[in-house]
Design an enzyme around this catalytic site. Structure first.
Site, PDB file in Angstrom:
ATOM      1  N   LYS A 153       0.855  -1.201   0.000  1.00 28.92           N
ATOM      2  CA  LYS A 153       0.000   0.000   0.000  1.00 28.92           C
ATOM      3  C   LYS A 153       0.892   1.253   0.000  1.00 28.92           C
ATOM      4  O   LYS A 153       1.973   1.221  -0.561  1.00 28.92           O
ATOM      5  CB  LYS A 153      -0.975  -0.022   1.176  1.00 28.92           C
ATOM      6  CG  LYS A 153      -1.713  -1.348   1.315  1.00 28.92           C
ATOM      7  CD  LYS A 153      -2.914  -1.244   2.202  1.00 28.92           C
ATOM      8  CE  LYS A 153      -3.444  -2.630   2.488  1.00 28.92           C
ATOM      9  NZ  LYS A 153      -4.780  -2.642   3.038  1.00 28.92           N
ATOM     10  N   GLU A 210      -9.770  -0.967  -1.860  1.00 25.06           N
ATOM     11  CA  GLU A 210      -9.530   0.453  -1.534  1.00 25.06           C
ATOM     12  C   GLU A 210      -9.681   1.315  -2.779  1.00 25.06           C
ATOM     13  O   GLU A 210     -10.182   2.442  -2.711  1.00 25.06           O
ATOM     14  CB  GLU A 210      -8.141   0.607  -0.898  1.00 25.06           C
ATOM     15  CG  GLU A 210      -8.144   0.076   0.542  1.00 25.06           C
ATOM     16  CD  GLU A 210      -6.809  -0.427   1.049  1.00 25.06           C
ATOM     17  OE1 GLU A 210      -5.759  -0.102   0.453  1.00 25.06           O
ATOM     18  OE2 GLU A 210      -6.817  -1.167   2.060  1.00 25.06           O
ATOM     19  N   HIS A 221      -8.309  -3.550  -6.290  1.00 25.33           N
ATOM     20  CA  HIS A 221      -8.249  -3.642  -4.832  1.00 25.33           C
ATOM     21  C   HIS A 221      -9.458  -2.891  -4.253  1.00 25.33           C
ATOM     22  O   HIS A 221      -9.854  -1.848  -4.786  1.00 25.33           O
ATOM     23  CB  HIS A 221      -6.934  -3.046  -4.306  1.00 25.33           C
ATOM     24  CG  HIS A 221      -6.718  -3.353  -2.857  1.00 25.33           C
ATOM     25  ND1 HIS A 221      -7.311  -2.633  -1.856  1.00 25.33           N
ATOM     26  CD2 HIS A 221      -5.983  -4.325  -2.244  1.00 25.33           C
ATOM     27  CE1 HIS A 221      -6.955  -3.147  -0.681  1.00 25.33           C
ATOM     28  NE2 HIS A 221      -6.147  -4.176  -0.893  1.00 25.33           N
ATOM     29  N   SER A 280      -6.198  -9.611   6.564  1.00 23.06           N
ATOM     30  CA  SER A 280      -5.620  -9.880   7.883  1.00 23.06           C
ATOM     31  C   SER A 280      -4.959 -11.260   7.980  1.00 23.06           C
ATOM     32  O   SER A 280      -5.055 -11.936   9.002  1.00 23.06           O
ATOM     33  CB  SER A 280      -6.665  -9.687   8.980  1.00 23.06           C
ATOM     34  OG  SER A 280      -7.121  -8.337   8.991  1.00 23.06           O
ATOM     35  N   GLY A 327      -0.821  -5.547   5.788  1.00 20.05           N
ATOM     36  CA  GLY A 327      -0.032  -5.118   6.942  1.00 20.05           C
ATOM     37  C   GLY A 327       1.157  -6.008   7.255  1.00 20.05           C
ATOM     38  O   GLY A 327       2.276  -5.511   7.501  1.00 20.05           O
TER      39      GLY A 327
HETATM   40  C1  PEP Z   1      -4.703  -5.977   1.384  1.00 19.82           C
HETATM   41  O1  PEP Z   1      -4.486  -4.784   1.443  1.00 19.82           O
HETATM   42  O2  PEP Z   1      -4.814  -6.511   0.283  1.00 19.82           O
HETATM   43  C2  PEP Z   1      -4.825  -6.736   2.636  1.00 19.82           C
HETATM   44  C3  PEP Z   1      -5.225  -7.970   2.583  1.00 19.82           C
HETATM   45  O3  PEP Z   1      -4.497  -6.066   3.800  1.00 19.82           O
HETATM   46  P1  PEP Z   1      -4.328  -6.712   5.271  1.00 19.82           P
HETATM   47  O4  PEP Z   1      -3.515  -7.978   5.122  1.00 19.82           O
HETATM   48  O5  PEP Z   1      -3.625  -5.671   6.061  1.00 19.82           O
HETATM   49  O6  PEP Z   1      -5.703  -7.019   5.778  1.00 19.82           O
END
Ligand code: PEP
Length: 251
Positions: free
Chosen positions: A12, A96, A94, A211, A233
Site C-alpha cells: 500500500k 480500496e 483492490h 488480515s 499489513g
Molecule cells: C490488502 O491490502 O490486500 C490486505 C489484505 O491487507 P491486510 O492484510 O492488512 O488485511
C-alpha cells in the site's frame, strides 16, 4: 498438477528507501522454491525493488495502473512503464481503489486487459463488504466483479492472471475470515469459472487476502481452494512476511 502457492505482499502507501532496503533483503533471503512470492510496492520504489530483487526468487509488481496507453493523464502510470521496471504483477480492483477512487468493475476489467496486453499478470481482487455479506450477497457480488473481466477478456485470460478474494471487512481490520468462510467463497469462485472452462478453473491461483498473519496463514493455505495470500499489513514486517512465505512453502 497441484497449483503452486503464491504469497504476494501489498505494501500500500508505506515505505521509505531505508526501510525498504532492509525489508527487500529479508524477503529475498526468505524465498524458497516451494512457493511463489512477490511484493507489490509503491511506484517510486519500483527501481529500488528491481535492483534489490533482480535475479532473486521474489517477483515484484505495482498496486494499480492506468487503463490508458499514454497521454495527458496527469499523475497516472501506464502498463509499459511497469514493464520497464521489470514488474511481473499488478494488482487491479483492490477494494480500496473500488471504494476510495470509485473504480467500477468495468474499469477494473479494462485495467486487467491492458495489463495482460503488456505482458503483466494482473492480480484481480474481488470481495464483498460486511453489509453485503450479512445480506447474503457474497456470491452475487464476487461473481459480478469476476463477470466484468470474463465478459471483456474471456475465461482463457485467467490462465495469465491471479485472483485474490479479499472480503472488505477483513482488510486491515484484524478480523480474518475463518478458513471455512474463505474456502466456501474460493470454491464458489472456482465453480463459477468451471462453468465456462473446467481446466482454467483448476489451474487459476486464487489467493485469500484480509488480515493474513504469521499465526493464521498455514490454516488458511491448507484449504483446498486457497492458493496463497495477498498480504497487506504483515508484508511490511520482515519476520511476519517471511513466516507467511514459509507457510506457503510448507503446505
Ligand atoms: C490488502 O491490502 O490486500 C490486505 C489484505 O491487507 P491486510 O492484510 O492488512 O488485511
Amino acid at each position: 498438477m497441484p497449483r503452486r502457492k503464491l504469497v504476494a505482499g501489498n505494501w500500500k502507501m508505506h515505505g521509505s528507501l531505508a526501510a525498504n532496503a532492509a525489508l527487500l533483503n529479508a524477503v529475498s533471503a526468505a524465498a524458497s522454491a516451494g512457493c511463489d512470492s512477490a511484493v507489490c510496492v509503491p511506484y517510486p520504489y519500483l527501481a529500488q525493488t528491481q535492483a534489490a530483487l533482480f535475479g532473486k526468487a521474489v517477483a515484484w509488481g505495482a498496486q494499480n495502473l492506468s487503463q490508458h496507453a499514454q497521454g495527458a493523464f496527469t499523475g497516472e502510470v501506464n502498463a509499459a512503464m511497469l514493464v520497464e521496471f521489470g514488474c511481473k504483477y499488478v494488482i487491479v480492483g483492490h477494494s480500496e481503489r473500488r471504494a476510495l477512487y470509485g473504480e467500477s468493475s468495468e474499469l477494473v476489467a479494462h485495467k486487467y486487459e491492458v495489463a495482460q496486453q503488456a505482458g503483466l499478470v494482473p492480480i484481480l481482487c474481488l470481495g464483498e463488504t460486511l453489509e453485503q455479506r450479512e445480506a447474503g450477497q457474497t456470491g452475487a457480488v464476487v461473481t459480478e466483479q469476476l463477470d466484468a473481466v470474463l465478459n471483456r477478456c474471456g475465461v482463457a485470460s485467467l490462465d495469465k492472471a491471479v485472483i485474490a478474494y479479499e472480503p472488505v471487512w477483513a482488510i486491515g481490520t484484524g478480523r480474518t475470515a475463518t478458513p471455512e468462510q474463505a474456502q466456501e467463497t474460493h470454491a464458489l469462485i472456482r465453480a463459477h469459472i468451471a462453468k465456462l472452462d473446467a481446466g482454467v478453473a483448476d489451474r487459476v491461483q486464487i489467493l485469500y487476502g484480509g488480515s493474513v498473519k504469521a499465526n493464521n496463514a498455514a490454516e488458511l493455505f491448507a484449504q483446498t481452494d486457497i492458493d496463497g495470500g495477498l498480504i497487506g499489513g504483515a508484508s511490511l514486517v520482515a519476520d511476519d512476511f517471511s513466516a507467511i512465505m514459509r507457510a506457503g512453502a510448507a503446505v
